[in-house]
Design a protein around this motif. Structure first.
Motif, PDB file in Angstrom:
ATOM      1  N   SER A 100       0.822  -1.221   0.000  1.00 28.29           N
ATOM      2  CA  SER A 100       0.000   0.000   0.000  1.00 28.29           C
ATOM      3  C   SER A 100       0.853   1.267   0.000  1.00 28.29           C
ATOM      4  O   SER A 100       0.425   2.304  -0.510  1.00 28.29           O
ATOM      5  CB  SER A 100      -0.959  -0.001   1.196  1.00 28.29           C
ATOM      6  OG  SER A 100      -0.260   0.206   2.398  1.00 28.29           O
ATOM      7  N   LEU A 101       2.064   1.193   0.538  1.00 28.05           N
ATOM      8  CA  LEU A 101       2.914   2.396   0.575  1.00 28.05           C
ATOM      9  C   LEU A 101       3.262   2.847  -0.850  1.00 28.05           C
ATOM     10  O   LEU A 101       3.213   4.038  -1.169  1.00 28.05           O
ATOM     11  CB  LEU A 101       4.204   2.100   1.354  1.00 28.05           C
ATOM     12  CG  LEU A 101       5.156   3.291   1.495  1.00 28.05           C
ATOM     13  CD1 LEU A 101       4.560   4.374   2.384  1.00 28.05           C
ATOM     14  CD2 LEU A 101       6.505   2.848   2.068  1.00 28.05           C
ATOM     15  N   TYR A 121      -2.757   2.091  11.417  1.00 26.66           N
ATOM     16  CA  TYR A 121      -3.989   1.910  10.638  1.00 26.66           C
ATOM     17  C   TYR A 121      -5.110   1.554  11.614  1.00 26.66           C
ATOM     18  O   TYR A 121      -4.880   0.824  12.598  1.00 26.66           O
ATOM     19  CB  TYR A 121      -3.836   0.774   9.615  1.00 26.66           C
ATOM     20  CG  TYR A 121      -2.872   1.096   8.489  1.00 26.66           C
ATOM     21  CD1 TYR A 121      -3.321   1.637   7.290  1.00 26.66           C
ATOM     22  CD2 TYR A 121      -1.504   0.872   8.641  1.00 26.66           C
ATOM     23  CE1 TYR A 121      -2.430   1.950   6.263  1.00 26.66           C
ATOM     24  CE2 TYR A 121      -0.607   1.182   7.627  1.00 26.66           C
ATOM     25  CZ  TYR A 121      -1.078   1.718   6.440  1.00 26.66           C
ATOM     26  OH  TYR A 121      -0.195   2.027   5.435  1.00 26.66           O
ATOM     27  N   ASP A 176       8.397  -5.730   5.615  1.00 25.99           N
ATOM     28  CA  ASP A 176       7.485  -4.977   6.480  1.00 25.99           C
ATOM     29  C   ASP A 176       6.683  -5.965   7.316  1.00 25.99           C
ATOM     30  O   ASP A 176       6.739  -7.177   7.086  1.00 25.99           O
ATOM     31  CB  ASP A 176       6.564  -4.036   5.678  1.00 25.99           C
ATOM     32  CG  ASP A 176       5.722  -4.747   4.640  1.00 25.99           C
ATOM     33  OD1 ASP A 176       5.410  -5.946   4.820  1.00 25.99           O
ATOM     34  OD2 ASP A 176       5.355  -4.125   3.637  1.00 25.99           O
ATOM     35  N   LYS A 178       3.036  -6.181  10.303  1.00 24.75           N
ATOM     36  CA  LYS A 178       1.976  -5.538  11.097  1.00 24.75           C
ATOM     37  C   LYS A 178       1.906  -6.229  12.448  1.00 24.75           C
ATOM     38  O   LYS A 178       1.954  -7.466  12.506  1.00 24.75           O
ATOM     39  CB  LYS A 178       0.649  -5.699  10.348  1.00 24.75           C
ATOM     40  CG  LYS A 178      -0.557  -5.094  11.006  1.00 24.75           C
ATOM     41  CD  LYS A 178      -1.349  -6.007  11.892  1.00 24.75           C
ATOM     42  CE  LYS A 178      -1.888  -7.242  11.269  1.00 24.75           C
ATOM     43  NZ  LYS A 178      -2.628  -8.104  12.228  1.00 24.75           N
ATOM     44  N   ARG A 201       6.070  -9.393   5.439  1.00 21.83           N
ATOM     45  CA  ARG A 201       6.583  -9.737   4.104  1.00 21.83           C
ATOM     46  C   ARG A 201       8.044 -10.144   4.258  1.00 21.83           C
ATOM     47  O   ARG A 201       8.836  -9.435   4.910  1.00 21.83           O
ATOM     48  CB  ARG A 201       6.466  -8.552   3.147  1.00 21.83           C
ATOM     49  CG  ARG A 201       5.034  -8.272   2.710  1.00 21.83           C
ATOM     50  CD  ARG A 201       4.995  -7.259   1.590  1.00 21.83           C
ATOM     51  NE  ARG A 201       3.680  -7.114   1.019  1.00 21.83           N
ATOM     52  CZ  ARG A 201       2.836  -6.119   1.304  1.00 21.83           C
ATOM     53  NH1 ARG A 201       3.198  -5.166   2.141  1.00 21.83           N
ATOM     54  NH2 ARG A 201       1.655  -6.066   0.721  1.00 21.83           N
ATOM     55  N   ARG A 217      -2.031 -13.230  -2.288  1.00 23.34           N
ATOM     56  CA  ARG A 217      -2.609 -11.983  -2.822  1.00 23.34           C
ATOM     57  C   ARG A 217      -2.394 -11.882  -4.333  1.00 23.34           C
ATOM     58  O   ARG A 217      -3.274 -11.466  -5.065  1.00 23.34           O
ATOM     59  CB  ARG A 217      -1.941 -10.755  -2.172  1.00 23.34           C
ATOM     60  CG  ARG A 217      -2.224 -10.552  -0.699  1.00 23.34           C
ATOM     61  CD  ARG A 217      -1.652  -9.194  -0.244  1.00 23.34           C
ATOM     62  NE  ARG A 217      -1.743  -8.996   1.185  1.00 23.34           N
ATOM     63  CZ  ARG A 217      -0.723  -9.223   2.038  1.00 23.34           C
ATOM     64  NH1 ARG A 217       0.447  -9.643   1.602  1.00 23.34           N
ATOM     65  NH2 ARG A 217      -0.892  -9.021   3.328  1.00 23.34           N
TER      66      ARG A 217
HETATM   67  N1  UDP Z   1      -0.883  -6.295   6.997  1.00 20.78           N
HETATM   68  C1  UDP Z   1      -1.605  -7.177   7.782  1.00 20.78           C
HETATM   69  N2  UDP Z   1      -2.949  -6.998   7.919  1.00 20.78           N
HETATM   70  C2  UDP Z   1      -3.619  -5.980   7.317  1.00 20.78           C
HETATM   71  C3  UDP Z   1      -2.883  -5.094   6.500  1.00 20.78           C
HETATM   72  C4  UDP Z   1      -1.516  -5.287   6.360  1.00 20.78           C
HETATM   73  O1  UDP Z   1      -1.040  -8.099   8.373  1.00 20.78           O
HETATM   74  O2  UDP Z   1      -4.848  -5.859   7.492  1.00 20.78           O
HETATM   75  C5  UDP Z   1       0.569  -6.479   6.843  1.00 20.78           C
HETATM   76  C6  UDP Z   1       0.968  -6.926   5.456  1.00 20.78           C
HETATM   77  O3  UDP Z   1       1.052  -8.337   5.396  1.00 20.78           O
HETATM   78  C7  UDP Z   1       2.330  -6.295   5.288  1.00 20.78           C
HETATM   79  C8  UDP Z   1       2.251  -5.009   6.119  1.00 20.78           C
HETATM   80  O4  UDP Z   1       1.182  -5.209   7.040  1.00 20.78           O
HETATM   81  O5  UDP Z   1       3.326  -7.137   5.840  1.00 20.78           O
HETATM   82  C9  UDP Z   1       1.998  -3.767   5.301  1.00 20.78           C
HETATM   83  O6  UDP Z   1       0.875  -3.982   4.488  1.00 20.78           O
HETATM   84  P1  UDP Z   1       0.380  -2.898   3.419  1.00 20.78           P
HETATM   85  O7  UDP Z   1      -0.034  -1.653   4.132  1.00 20.78           O
HETATM   86  O8  UDP Z   1       1.412  -2.748   2.348  1.00 20.78           O
HETATM   87  O9  UDP Z   1      -0.964  -3.492   2.893  1.00 20.78           O
HETATM   88  P2  UDP Z   1      -1.386  -4.379   1.651  1.00 20.78           P
HETATM   89  O10 UDP Z   1      -0.462  -4.116   0.525  1.00 20.78           O
HETATM   90  O11 UDP Z   1      -1.303  -5.766   2.209  1.00 20.78           O
HETATM   91  O12 UDP Z   1      -2.782  -3.915   1.423  1.00 20.78           O
END
Ligand code: UDP
Length: 239
Positions: A100-101, A121, A176, A178, A201, A217
């Motif tokens: 998402s970043l 978040y 990264d 969470k 990740r 995904r």
């Molecule tokens: N992540 C998670 N649960 C969520 C959203 C993200 O475990 O509801 C983890 C995701 O696996 C990654 C990190 O947080 O390791 C950052 O995720 P990102 O914001 O890039 O979100 P995404 O691309 O998965 O929507």
């Protein structure tokens, strides 16, 4: 310790009551979801792999002084944990830009960040887990004072340092992750939920191969093989 009634079912875990009112039994499910559960799947054995991976990582973090909700594993896909009130903030730490970043800010995928970025978040599926500023957290009452947010950031950064080193020794790049925190009956902030390829990740250091939920995904296949590989490396003795 026996499972009593189901108290809560999330996307990846079920929580059960047990004989001790201060504890819960967490069952790791085989279900996989992505894009706020728009994409659903199941992978037999995934729950057991995540349970083992997460147990090992929580034990490692405890050894380094991070307090967690984990008491012990009960069997291959159940943990006994302390009952906590989950703070509804998903704390994300990022070493390399992806996901998402990159989508939100146009940052190049794979860029190694000049410092570890910590983001908050809102843990709310109906709102699609929106990003939060510190002031959002305060005005919504997600924490009772600003110092708690600093504690969450500091804990995420410490967890990152420990895990980054641990995985680097096992040829995995921690891109990264969470984490979630909860408050126990004594008011202590404990690392809760799980740390697994569902919530982190990992890119192989040599090949850059993705060894995490991005395989699901992005329909890359071999999801279970990747999670097995992560467990194998987690269990590897330190060099
Ligand atoms: N992540 C998670 N649960 C969520 C959203 C993200 O475990 O509801 C983890 C995701 O696996 C990654 C990190 O947080 O390791 C950052 O995720 P990102 O914001 O890039 O979100 P995404 O691309 O998965 O929507």
């Amino acid at each position: 310790m026996e499972k009593k009634e189901l108290l809560y079912e999330g996307k990846a875990k079920k929580l059960y009551r047990c004989e001790d009112d201060d504890l819960l039994i967490a069952e790791f499910k085989d279900d996989l979801t992505a894009f706020n559960a728009e994409k659903k799947g199941t992978e037999e054995g995934k729950g057991a792999l995540n349970c083992q991976i997460s147990t090992n990582l929580f034990n490692l973090l405890e050894k380094h002084g991070i307090k967690t909700h984990l008491i012990k594993t009960l069997d291959k896909n159940h943990q006994l944990v302390k009952k906590v009130d989950i703070i509804p903030i998903e704390v994300v730490a990022r070493n390399t830009a992806t996901g998402s970043l990159t989508k939100r800010l146009g940052i190049k995928d794979g860029l190694v960040l000049p410092f570890t970025l910590v983001e908050f978040y809102y843990k709310n599926d109906d709102l699609n887990d929106p990003i939060l500023t510190d002031d959002h957290c305060l005005l919504m009452g997600l924490v009772d004072d600003r110092s708690k947010l600093q504690i969450l950031k500091d804990k995420a950064l410490k967890i990152n340092e420990i895990l980054k080193d641990f995985f680097a020794q096992r040829d995995l790049n921690l891109i990264d992750f969470k984490v979630e925190f909860g408050i126990d009956k004594n008011g202590e902030i404990l690392l809760s939920d799980e740390i697994s390829p569902d919530s982190c990740r990992f890119w192989d250091k040599k090949t850059n191969e993705k060894l995490d939920k991005d395989r699901f995904r992005q329909n890359l296949g071999n999801v279970k093989v990747a999670y097995e590989e992560v467990l194998k490396r987690v269990l590897k003795e330190n060099k």
